[in-house]
Write an enzyme that holds these catalytic residues in place. Structure first.
Site, short mmCIF file in Angstrom:
data_model
loop_
_atom_site.label_atom_id
_atom_site.label_comp_id
_atom_site.label_asym_id
_atom_site.label_seq_id
_atom_site.Cartn_x
_atom_site.Cartn_y
_atom_site.Cartn_z
N ARG A 14 48.51 34.95 41.49
CA ARG A 14 48.93 35.59 40.37
C ARG A 14 48.41 36.87 39.86
O ARG A 14 49.19 37.82 39.55
CB ARG A 14 48.49 34.72 39.03
CG ARG A 14 47.02 34.40 38.60
CD ARG A 14 46.67 33.42 37.50
NE ARG A 14 47.10 32.34 38.12
CZ ARG A 14 47.59 31.43 37.16
NH1 ARG A 14 47.75 31.56 35.76
NH2 ARG A 14 47.93 29.99 37.80
N THR A 15 47.05 37.24 40.16
CA THR A 15 46.66 38.62 40.14
C THR A 15 47.64 39.46 40.82
O THR A 15 47.82 40.66 40.52
CB THR A 15 45.12 38.60 40.02
OG1 THR A 15 44.57 37.59 39.46
CG2 THR A 15 44.75 40.20 39.84
N LYS A 43 39.68 42.03 63.35
CA LYS A 43 39.15 42.74 64.35
C LYS A 43 37.81 43.49 64.04
O LYS A 43 37.31 44.08 65.07
CB LYS A 43 40.18 43.81 64.94
CG LYS A 43 41.49 43.17 65.40
CD LYS A 43 42.38 44.21 65.94
CE LYS A 43 44.00 43.68 65.87
NZ LYS A 43 44.99 44.84 65.88
N ARG A 56 40.27 43.42 45.52
CA ARG A 56 39.80 42.02 45.14
C ARG A 56 38.92 41.60 46.28
O ARG A 56 39.38 42.01 47.57
CB ARG A 56 40.63 41.01 44.86
CG ARG A 56 39.94 39.79 44.83
CD ARG A 56 40.70 38.50 44.25
NE ARG A 56 40.89 38.73 42.64
CZ ARG A 56 41.40 37.76 42.06
NH1 ARG A 56 41.91 36.77 42.65
NH2 ARG A 56 41.56 37.98 40.82
N HIS A 83 36.21 41.59 36.16
CA HIS A 83 37.64 41.32 36.49
C HIS A 83 38.32 42.01 35.13
O HIS A 83 38.63 41.45 34.53
CB HIS A 83 37.87 40.02 36.53
CG HIS A 83 39.46 39.84 36.94
ND1 HIS A 83 40.41 40.74 37.20
CD2 HIS A 83 40.05 38.32 37.56
CE1 HIS A 83 41.32 40.18 37.53
NE2 HIS A 83 41.37 39.07 37.62
#
Lengths: 307, 174
Positions: free
Chosen positions: A58-59, A86, A108, A136
């Site tokens: 959703r974010t 990697k 995030r 947040h």
């Protein structure tokens, strides 16, 4: 009017006038979202990169849509298919993305402080979409916007935040944002998940939910973060629901017109009963819609801060 | 020293005259709507709509338009323009839209406003009414209805204030 910083890393960096500006700007964008053509040319030619090191639907989608509706180009950088597997360092990945011409980087990460680190190291605007258990900020801003839409003034409201405060970046950002705007905040949850030290921030702490919900205007539920549990903070989800789940009976302790909020995704029957989640006090889907408007406002305002 | 261009009575007379001009040009007020550009244009549009309604014997739809998100100067401005509400609570497709602004200068606001209007629908025509035309156009844009033409130099500014904002109606050259 502009914000003072090129980045939105935490709510702590904002004062009441910054928050007011973001909410006011978001109201203009909410209009745009109600039209047939839900897109404006304001940030044409800019590039936004979604850099998500943690799963999110959703974010990420909300930021992606917000960026697209402002006419920026959007690149989703998926960590599982990138050079990160990697062994590339976070800083190198971010510098590479910046060298590709990104103007706004939305990040995030499971570690607290990552957004702050990138903001210090990059010329691009950095937006924190959640860092570990720290903050947040856009979630708190959209929660404030949703409250303001229904209650007009935030100042003086009694807001209960219920659940796993300890692991919740949503709770922290909301605590800062709500107290900055003059609301009275209560934290409710099992003592193992509500650090007593938070009282220093001027919030009240309750472990008895029935007492804590008395006469509140807003009930903000948090998701029990299964992925961050397993350390014995509470015995079982059944017992958790019995003590801290939001049921219609519990909700009746709050004011009659109290709003029920949840940042999603919900665990129905763990922290919230379905009857309440879908009931007439619930503004949970409004939060999702408003998130888009608030994120558009944040991207728009940050783009105006010259480095 | 600010020089008064228009006082309260002048503005009142101009609105009356423009309402008649708009009615004449459009042969009545059928399928006509007004959209004022935030903020000065919004006040003018509401007043003009009342006048037009009086002449035409019907309520004229009136909306307000915020052009902040359609501007062309994001790269050169120091700050982002304030985003205000756009409120156009009626269908504009196949209607004649009269855009209303207080001062016509470079024409860039009008270009932005036309783009913003096109995102709301497809009007059958867009016309432009302004209280003051101060010249210095940078785009091929011309007003259909002008309250007063005022020759100005680039260093001067034209300021229009309205009773709706708690001030006395007037336009001054500074």
């Amino acid at each position: 009017m502009s914000l003072k910083s090129k980045d939105l890393v935490s709510i702590r960096g904002l004062d009441a006038s910054d928050i007011g500006l973001i909410l006011e700007t978001a109201a203009g964008f909410k209009d745009v979202l109600g039209r047939d053509i839900k897109k404006v040319p304001a940030l044409r030619g800019k590039t936004t990169v979604n850099l998500f090191y943690e799963p999110s639907t959703r974010t990420r989608t909300s930021f992606e849509l917000a960026a697209k509706r402002l006419s920026t180009d959007v690149v989703n950088f998926s960590v599982s298919t990138s050079s990160v597997v990697k062994g590339e360092s976070l800083r190198d990945t971010a510098l590479t993305i910046q060298a590709l011409g990104a103007d706004i980087i939305i990040v995030r990460h499971s570690c607290s402080g990552v957004a702050h680190f990138l903001a210090d190291n990059l010329g691009a605007s950095v937006v924190n979409a959640g860092d570990g258990t720290n903050e947040h900020p856009t979630q708190a801003l959209l929660d404030l916007f949703t409250i303001q839409e229904r209650k007009e003034a935030i100042k003086g409201l009694r807001v209960a935040i219920v659940g796993d405060i300890l692991h919740s970046r949503v709770a922290k950002s909301n605590m800062y944002a709500l107290t900055t705007m003059g609301a009275k905040v209560r934290l409710i949850g099992p003592p193992t998940l509500v650090p007593e030290a938070l009282e220093e921030l001027g919030v009240e702490i309750f472990s008895d939910m029935d007492k804590g919900l008395r006469d509140v205007d807003i009930v903000m539920m948090l998701r029990i973060q299964m992925e961050r549990q397993g350390k014995g903070f509470f015995p079982t989800t059944v017992e958790y629901f019995r003590n801290w789940g939001l049921t219609p009976e519990r909700l009746s302790r709050a004011k009659k017109d109290a709003l029920v909020m949840h940042p999603g995704p919900m665990n129905r029957g763990v922290e919230i009963a379905s009857d309440v989640a879908d009931g007439h006090n619930s503004v949970i889907l409004d939060q999702v819609t408003n998130g888009l408007a608030v994120r558009m406002a944040v991207l728009y305002l940050l783009a105006g801060v010259k480095g | 020293m600010p020089k008064e261009l228009l006082n309260k009575e002048d503005i009142e007379r101009i609105i009356t005259r423009m309402a008649h001009e708009i009615t004449e040009r459009n042969r009545g007020v059928q399928s006509l709507c007004l959209i004022g550009i935030q903020r000065g244009g919004a006040h003018l549009a509401r007043r003009l709509a009342l006048k037009l309604g009086g002449i035409g014997g019907k309520t004229i739809p009136v909306g307000v338009l915020d052009i902040a998100l359609y501007r062309d100067d994001f790269a050169v401005r120091k700050e982002q323009p304030v985003v205000r509400r756009t409120e156009v609570p009626f269908e504009i497709s196949n209607e004649k839209v009269v855009l209303v602004d207080d001062v016509l200068f470079t024409g860039r606001s009008i270009r932005a406003a036309m783009d913003a209007v096109m995102d709301l629908g497809r009007p059958s025509a867009i016309q432009l009414a302004v209280l003051v035309d101060r010249g210095h156009r940078e785009l091929p844009i011309k007003a259909d209805f002008v309250g007063k033409n005022v020759p100005t130099s680039l260093e001067e500014t034209v300021r229009v204030q309205f009773a709706e904002d708690g001030l006395e109606d007037r336009a001054v050259l500074e």
